[in-house]
Design a protein around this motif. Structure first.
Motif, PDB file in Angstrom:
ATOM      1  N   LEU A   5       8.539  31.401  -2.294  1.00  0.00           N
ATOM      2  CA  LEU A   5       7.873  30.201  -2.823  1.00  0.00           C
ATOM      3  C   LEU A   5       6.865  30.582  -3.891  1.00  0.00           C
ATOM      4  O   LEU A   5       6.022  31.452  -3.696  1.00  0.00           O
ATOM      5  CB  LEU A   5       7.172  29.450  -1.700  1.00  0.00           C
ATOM      6  CG  LEU A   5       6.424  28.189  -2.143  1.00  0.00           C
ATOM      7  CD1 LEU A   5       7.421  27.121  -2.579  1.00  0.00           C
ATOM      8  CD2 LEU A   5       5.524  27.670  -1.028  1.00  0.00           C
ATOM      9  N   PHE A  65      11.878  32.627   3.396  1.00  0.00           N
ATOM     10  CA  PHE A  65      13.233  33.173   3.414  1.00  0.00           C
ATOM     11  C   PHE A  65      13.253  34.638   3.830  1.00  0.00           C
ATOM     12  O   PHE A  65      12.317  35.400   3.543  1.00  0.00           O
ATOM     13  CB  PHE A  65      13.867  33.039   2.024  1.00  0.00           C
ATOM     14  CG  PHE A  65      14.347  31.654   1.715  1.00  0.00           C
ATOM     15  CD1 PHE A  65      13.463  30.666   1.324  1.00  0.00           C
ATOM     16  CD2 PHE A  65      15.690  31.325   1.849  1.00  0.00           C
ATOM     17  CE1 PHE A  65      13.894  29.372   1.059  1.00  0.00           C
ATOM     18  CE2 PHE A  65      16.140  30.042   1.579  1.00  0.00           C
ATOM     19  CZ  PHE A  65      15.237  29.069   1.190  1.00  0.00           C
ATOM     20  N   GLN A  98      13.152  34.429  -7.394  1.00  0.00           N
ATOM     21  CA  GLN A  98      13.996  35.403  -6.717  1.00  0.00           C
ATOM     22  C   GLN A  98      14.263  36.603  -7.614  1.00  0.00           C
ATOM     23  O   GLN A  98      14.762  36.453  -8.730  1.00  0.00           O
ATOM     24  CB  GLN A  98      15.324  34.768  -6.288  1.00  0.00           C
ATOM     25  CG  GLN A  98      16.201  35.710  -5.463  1.00  0.00           C
ATOM     26  CD  GLN A  98      17.511  35.059  -5.038  1.00  0.00           C
ATOM     27  OE1 GLN A  98      18.047  34.215  -5.728  1.00  0.00           O
ATOM     28  NE2 GLN A  98      18.029  35.469  -3.887  1.00  0.00           N
ATOM     29  N   GLN A 139       9.322  26.590   3.278  1.00  0.00           N
ATOM     30  CA  GLN A 139      10.335  27.427   3.916  1.00  0.00           C
ATOM     31  C   GLN A 139      10.159  28.874   3.458  1.00  0.00           C
ATOM     32  O   GLN A 139      10.018  29.150   2.264  1.00  0.00           O
ATOM     33  CB  GLN A 139      11.734  26.930   3.586  1.00  0.00           C
ATOM     34  CG  GLN A 139      12.040  25.575   4.211  1.00  0.00           C
ATOM     35  CD  GLN A 139      13.475  25.150   4.050  1.00  0.00           C
ATOM     36  OE1 GLN A 139      14.375  25.957   3.793  1.00  0.00           O
ATOM     37  NE2 GLN A 139      13.729  23.856   4.224  1.00  0.00           N
ATOM     38  N   PRO A 152      14.599  34.394  -1.857  1.00  0.00           N
ATOM     39  CA  PRO A 152      13.709  33.537  -2.650  1.00  0.00           C
ATOM     40  C   PRO A 152      12.316  33.500  -2.032  1.00  0.00           C
ATOM     41  O   PRO A 152      12.166  33.508  -0.807  1.00  0.00           O
ATOM     42  CB  PRO A 152      14.376  32.167  -2.561  1.00  0.00           C
ATOM     43  CG  PRO A 152      15.785  32.433  -2.137  1.00  0.00           C
ATOM     44  CD  PRO A 152      15.727  33.662  -1.287  1.00  0.00           C
ATOM     45  N   TYR A 157      11.054  28.209  -6.388  1.00  0.00           N
ATOM     46  CA  TYR A 157      11.192  29.529  -5.799  1.00  0.00           C
ATOM     47  C   TYR A 157      11.513  30.550  -6.886  1.00  0.00           C
ATOM     48  O   TYR A 157      12.208  30.256  -7.857  1.00  0.00           O
ATOM     49  CB  TYR A 157      12.308  29.536  -4.741  1.00  0.00           C
ATOM     50  CG  TYR A 157      11.883  28.968  -3.417  1.00  0.00           C
ATOM     51  CD1 TYR A 157      11.876  27.604  -3.194  1.00  0.00           C
ATOM     52  CD2 TYR A 157      11.467  29.808  -2.381  1.00  0.00           C
ATOM     53  CE1 TYR A 157      11.474  27.085  -1.971  1.00  0.00           C
ATOM     54  CE2 TYR A 157      11.069  29.301  -1.159  1.00  0.00           C
ATOM     55  CZ  TYR A 157      11.071  27.935  -0.968  1.00  0.00           C
ATOM     56  OH  TYR A 157      10.668  27.430   0.244  1.00  0.00           O
TER      57      TYR A 157
END
Lengths: 113, 115
Positions: free
Chosen positions: A46, B106, A38, B104, A44, A36
């Motif tokens: 992918l 976020f 950020q 996932q 975050p 990830y």
């Protein structure tokens, strides 16, 4: 017990260079390994992910290398750009399971112009 | 699609106060997660849910409760806030069940300060 160890904690790379971040895991049941990216004040996102049935996966300038026997995987950023400056997290989970991701502690990457 | 949204973005509490953080997703995901992020610690799982009406504990569940009354919403509650709960809280969601469904997504996070 930290199940995913990430290094280095911080990294400075010149523009155009190769950025390399490494992770090691302990739980042999892990079979999904995402990275990830950020940016400050953001969640975050992918970047790229790999499963242990392949040893390498490439998407544009980003490559994951995976070594199942050593229980290690790494992120390579080719031709690093100032816009790549961010915090990078490796993570792992048991594929298909409901458990959340186990994250490394992160690498703060700075690309100098 | 808005993806994963979180409310509020910032909040300051006094010790002992309570609050609820709301997470909403519009991707029809089955699985939802709450993580906390502390400096130098990465993200740690608080609680998660595999479907409407179900919840389970993660790595650091103490001091938090959760509820998933609707598939698209996942609430995180702090009944009696403590300074140790000062953190950035992230919600995430996924389809689950392996393959690309493990990805996932976020939300933007909620920055909580407990004085």
């Amino acid at each position: 017990q930290q199940q995913v160890k990430q290094s280095p904690q911080s990294l400075i790379v010149q523009k155009g260079g190769i950025s390399i971040i490494n992770c090691a895991y302990e739980n042999t049941a892990f079979d999904y390994f995402p990275w990830y990216q950020q940016f400050p004040g953001k969640g975050p996102a992918l970047l790229i992910a790999i499963r242990p049935d392949v040893s390498e996966k490439k998407e544009g300038r980003f490559t994951i290398s995976f070594n199942k026997s050593a229980k290690q995987f790494s992120l390579h950023i080719m031709d690093s750009q100032p816009g790549d400056s961010a915090t990078y997290f490796c993570a792992a989970k048991v594929g298909g399971g409901a458990d959340g991701l186990t994250f490394g502690k992160g690498t703060h990457l700075i690309i100098q112009p | 699609n808005a993806g994963v949204t979180q409310t509020p973005k910032f909040r300051v509490l006094k010790t002992g106060q309570s609050m609820t953080l709301l997470c909403a997703q519009d991707m029809n995901h089955e699985y939802m997660y709450w993580y906390r992020q502390d400096p130098g610690m990465g993200l740690r799982l608080i609680h998660y849910s595999v479907g409407e009406g179900t919840t389970a504990k993660g790595e650091v569940p103490d001091g938090y409760n959760v509820s998933r009354l609707k598939k698209q919403n996942f609430l995180l509650g702090l009944e009696s806030a403590a300074p140790s709960q000062t953190s950035v809280y992230f919600c995430a969601s996924s389809y689950g069940s392996g393959g690309l469904r493990d990805t996932q997504y976020f939300g933007p996070g909620t920055r909580l300060t407990v004085l």
